[in-house]
Enzyme design. Sequence first.
Site, PDB file in Angstrom:
ATOM      1  CB  SER A   3      -4.108  -2.282   7.918  1.00 55.80           C
ATOM      2  OG  SER A   3      -2.843  -2.095   8.483  1.00 55.80           O
TER       3      SER A   3
ATOM      4  CE  LYS B  43      -0.855  -3.119  12.383  1.00 50.12           C
ATOM      5  NZ  LYS B  43      -1.191  -2.871  10.991  1.00 50.12           N
TER       6      LYS B  43
ATOM      7  NE  ARG C  78      -3.208   0.243   3.016  1.00 49.56           N
ATOM      8  CZ  ARG C  78      -3.278   0.493   4.329  1.00 49.56           C
ATOM      9  NH1 ARG C  78      -2.981  -0.443   5.216  1.00 49.56           N
ATOM     10  NH2 ARG C  78      -3.655   1.667   4.774  1.00 49.56           N
TER      11      ARG C  78
HETATM   12  N1  IUR Z   1      -1.689   1.850  10.970  1.00 53.49           N
HETATM   13  C1  IUR Z   1      -1.859   0.601  10.481  1.00 53.49           C
HETATM   14  O1  IUR Z   1      -1.525  -0.357  11.141  1.00 53.49           O
HETATM   15  N2  IUR Z   1      -2.407   0.432   9.299  1.00 53.49           N
HETATM   16  C2  IUR Z   1      -2.801   1.465   8.535  1.00 53.49           C
HETATM   17  O2  IUR Z   1      -3.296   1.262   7.465  1.00 53.49           O
HETATM   18  C3  IUR Z   1      -2.603   2.766   9.055  1.00 53.49           C
HETATM   19  C4  IUR Z   1      -2.052   2.948  10.271  1.00 53.49           C
HETATM   20  I1  IUR Z   1      -3.123   4.365   7.944  1.00 53.49           I
END
Ligand code: IUR
Length: 487
Positions: A206, A210, A191
Amino acid sequence: MSSSRAPSHPASSPNASEEGGQANIPEIIRKKRDGEKLQPEEIRYFVQALGTGSFQEGQIGALLMAIRLRGMEADETLALTREMAASGRTLAWPEQWRRLLVDKHSTGGVGDKVSLPLAPALAACGCKVPMISGRGLAHTGGTLDKLESVPGFKVSQSPEQMKEILEKVGCCIVEQSKKLVPADKVLYALRDVTATVDSMPLIISSILSKKMVESLSALVLDVKFGSAALYHTLESAQQFAQNLVSVGNQLGMKTAAVLTRMDEPLGCRVGNSLEVLEALQCLEGGGPGDLRELVITLGGILLWQSGRADSVPAGATQIGQVLDNGTALRTFQAMLQAQGVEPELARALCQGTEEQRLQVLKPAGTQEELRALRDGTVQQILALPIAQVLHSLGAGRTQEGQQINHRVGAELLVTMGQQVRKGTPWIRIHYETPQLSNPHRGTLQKALILGDAEPIAPSSKVVKMLLSAEESAATGSQGERGGIPEK
Ligand code: IUR
């Protein structure tokens, strides 16, 4: 510690894009390109294929761009988040930690080093913080890059090592890996180099994949808005924050969000190693007021959400105390050591003078101050042009896997509302190769907006809080700044 692992081969090919038993990857891309909804099996196929190499990089980039342009419906985003989380292991912790597991994530800013003081401050208050963080994206900085400016710091830690560190220290800050959210590792890096960072479903999946893997009890999201943020207006950021909170809650985490201004840098230092120095000041109870305010606000919310404080302000007070009494700093030192930093270096950084810290972090070869071009009151210090210049001086990446220069950075020498005279130094740029050029200087000078108004006190960066549905019900409403809700 137990953990669950996703199947390592793509699931059976999706019907709609199947050709003789083989998934038809161009067909999945075509569907999204033409604005059609992807089926859960297609999303699963895509994410699982990231781990097997059956998607070419160009195809991944094309699908990312199609998602960026066409968007995703809420259930597609939820499916993408779940599949990304399932691309690796899910962390499982001792039962007695269940309510203690908390984390924070931000949507990316300039000078945003909040995680560095916040994770140890929360650990010093008794929480467990298994933070899986990210690198710089586009012009924004990344926590992992900041920490890697400390010699020896290892962002790569296995789930077993994370558990050991959480037992001993209470917090760790690690990267995605082949074991932890590998799909995010691939997509995150692509990205960044395909102009697809600012896609709502890609950001949500994203961040929350996590956090889902961390098996958290409570999560707070710092959603930035303004000229240097992904979302420029409060309204668009609020819409985004509501979506994040909604998906986070659906994934079983008590999720809250704070909307914060990102027009000027957070704090006075931008750039990886300079930001570590400023984070250390915050950990000593000092540093810029806007940084401390954000750390104690986000920490206060998490302490309240996890039942360790009776209210958000009470939680914020606790965070302030551990910053002021040295326990957060000692926890940070222990985390540095647990993640590979030599004990003497960790001690020099955390207990040493600014000079001893600089011996560890090694300043850039050249430092140059720019001077104000006229008399006036500082109305704005625009973060975006500063970040863009630092990026082109090597602080950020233009290609996947590129080495960055952790020493490149900037120190702001004036504050908002201050009256300056023509010729007053207002910013100090730290650089090596490439060198600062005249076009860079011109861009930087446009970042300092001077006016003729009377000096004004800097306003708060924290504009609004969105609490999770359950907490909103308990407190009656969404909290506005100034009216921090009591539980
Ligand atoms: N932090 C992340 O972990 N992913 C993202 O896409 C963004 C900030 I913007």
